[in-house]
Enzyme design. Structure first.
Site, PDB file in Angstrom:
ATOM      1  N   LYS A   3      31.548  47.037  51.607  1.00 30.89           N
ATOM      2  CA  LYS A   3      32.048  46.188  52.689  1.00 30.89           C
ATOM      3  C   LYS A   3      32.973  46.975  53.616  1.00 30.89           C
ATOM      4  O   LYS A   3      32.922  46.830  54.812  1.00 30.89           O
ATOM      5  CB  LYS A   3      32.798  44.969  52.133  1.00 30.89           C
ATOM      6  N   TRP A  30      31.968  33.938  44.993  1.00 33.31           N
ATOM      7  CA  TRP A  30      32.253  35.175  44.242  1.00 33.31           C
ATOM      8  C   TRP A  30      33.302  34.889  43.179  1.00 33.31           C
ATOM      9  O   TRP A  30      33.188  35.344  42.041  1.00 33.31           O
ATOM     10  CB  TRP A  30      32.704  36.295  45.180  1.00 33.31           C
ATOM     11  N   ASP A  89      39.882  40.761  43.275  1.00 35.48           N
ATOM     12  CA  ASP A  89      38.636  41.259  43.854  1.00 35.48           C
ATOM     13  C   ASP A  89      38.933  41.477  45.334  1.00 35.48           C
ATOM     14  O   ASP A  89      39.138  40.522  46.080  1.00 35.48           O
ATOM     15  CB  ASP A  89      37.532  40.203  43.647  1.00 35.48           C
TER      16      ASP A  89
HETATM   17  C1  LIG Z   1      29.986  41.276  48.141  1.00 34.19           C
HETATM   18  C2  LIG Z   1      31.029  40.759  47.245  1.00 34.19           C
HETATM   19  C3  LIG Z   1      30.893  40.800  45.842  1.00 34.19           C
HETATM   20  C4  LIG Z   1      29.647  41.309  45.166  1.00 34.19           C
HETATM   21  O1  LIG Z   1      29.609  42.690  45.226  1.00 34.19           O
HETATM   22  P1  LIG Z   1      28.427  43.511  44.522  1.00 34.19           P
HETATM   23  O2  LIG Z   1      28.940  44.905  44.649  1.00 34.19           O
HETATM   24  O3  LIG Z   1      27.189  43.243  45.299  1.00 34.19           O
HETATM   25  O4  LIG Z   1      28.314  43.061  43.121  1.00 34.19           O
HETATM   26  C5  LIG Z   1      31.943  40.340  45.080  1.00 34.19           C
HETATM   27  N1  LIG Z   1      33.060  39.849  45.650  1.00 34.19           N
HETATM   28  C6  LIG Z   1      33.218  39.787  46.981  1.00 34.19           C
HETATM   29  C7  LIG Z   1      34.485  39.243  47.563  1.00 34.19           C
HETATM   30  C8  LIG Z   1      32.211  40.241  47.825  1.00 34.19           C
HETATM   31  O5  LIG Z   1      32.359  40.179  49.155  1.00 34.19           O
END
Ligand SMILES: *Cc1c(COP(=O)(O)O)cnc(C)c1O
Length: 361
Positions: A191, A100, A167
């Protein structure tokens, strides 16, 4: 219904209370006789839900006045380019702790120079690099606080000499965060705070509008801040379903005592599972111990036991374990113990691992 324990990495388990109240709202929203999915987003009832959801974010994370809380579309992946579009003048620094993080850095390259200050790709991202230098001439430093695929986590709010961007897709609301240490925090809701379909962005307002770069209307965060409170995150039609479930999920977090209480429960669940991974002769953990995530737990078969992997998977499935297959890049197993994952699920998984060991002794 079959008893099952949901360890999916995302989308994932949500609080039962949030599901139940959402079902009711889909039938009859705010006593209007019209369902949540059929109302106008300009009705007072919806404007109240939007305002309450922002207020819950502010209260739970203690978000200071000078920050905005936005709910956008496009997932965390869209923030990979919206962040540099809004914040990068010439250069940004990234810590590469997983795919990511790597994907985020890739999108930033469209807007300027990207310096990867450190990477743990050499060991399949099984640790968080330490002792790196953050270039002072970069406009921001980007980190991924929790690496969902590898089960590593930056558990403390870093002291950063430049603007820190994080993030927090997979550990937001799992612990208290000192928001003032960050310029911007973003993530997909699916999540730990809701279903797929909404992305949160917490941004310090004074950082915006500094790049001199013309932006598309939808990409510019200032569009979504709006000029009146009732227009916040309402420039275009917001994802009402996802935001409503997030509202209900955060109400649930609050009812349990907020993020500090969540963090206590999360640590307890996490310690239970890591203790079993470390004790059980059939398994070994994959992440460096000091960097282990309290959300995603990764392990593989112990050396010499590899041939039993499929058998354990089938054994666990039979006992109701769902979503414990590891990501293909790590292999083995991964159990995600997000806020809404009940302690009984962890107990069931631990018992399942113990029984599997007994079967093979
Ligand atoms: C799942 C995830 C993403 C991607 O998220 P989307 O909403 O599917 O674009 C980005 N960063 C992390 C740390 C993730 O766990």
């Amino acid at each position: 219904m079959k008893k099952s324990y949901n360890f999916n990495a995302g989308p994932c388990v949500l609080p039962k209370e949030a599901i139940e109240s959402t079902i009711e709202a889909i039938r009859n929203f705010d006593n209007t006789g019209i369902g949540l999915l059929e109302i106008s987003h300009r009705t007072p009832g919806w404007e109240r839900i939007m305002a309450e959801t922002v207020a819950l974010w502010r209260e739970l994370l203690n978000i200071p006045e000078e920050y905005e809380v936005l709910f956008l579309g496009g997932g965390a992946s869209t923030q990979f380019f919206e962040v540099p579009a809004n914040l990068m003048k010439k250069k940004a620094a990234y810590l590469q702790t997983g795919v990511w993080a790597k994907k985020a850095a890739k999108e930033a390259k469209f807007y300027g120079d990207v310096e990867i200050v450190a990477s743990s790709e050499d060991k399949t991202y099984s640790y968080i690099p330490k002792n790196y230098n953050i270039p002072l001439d970069a406009d921001y430093f980007h980190i991924t606080t929790n690496n969902t695929i590898y089960g590593t986590e930056i558990k403390e709010d870093l002291d950063c000499p430049i603007t820190l961007v994080a993030d927090m897709s997979s550990d937001i609301m799992s612990r208290p965060v000192d928001v003032r240490k960050y310029g911007l925090i973003y993530g997909g809701a699916q999540k730990n705070v809701g279903p797929a379909g909404v992305t949160f962005v917490i941004v310090r307002k004074d950082l915006l509008g500094q790049t001199g770069r013309p932006l598309q209307t939808m990409v510019d965060y200032r569009t979504h801040i709006g000029d009146e409170p009732k227009n916040k995150s309402m420039f275009n039609t917001p994802p009402v379903f996802a935001i409503f479930v997030m509202h209900e999920t955060l109400k649930w977090v609050k009812s349990l005592g907020g993020v500090e209480a969540m963090n206590k429960i999360n640590k307890k669940k996490s310690e239970m599972l890591y203790a079993e991974i470390d004790r059980n002769s059939m398994f070994v953990g994959t992440a460096a111990k000091e960097d282990r995530s309290i959300m995603n737990h990764c392990w593989v078969m112990a050396p010499g036991k590899e041939a039993l992997q499929d058998e354990f998977m089938a054994f666990a499935k039979e006992r109701g374990m769902v979503g414990i297959k590891g990501h293909r890049s790590v292999g083995g197993f991964r159990a995600s113990l997000y806020n809404a994952c009940p302690i009984e699920a962890v107990e069931a998984l631990v018992a399942c691992m113990q029984d599997f060991e007994k079967l093979h002794k």
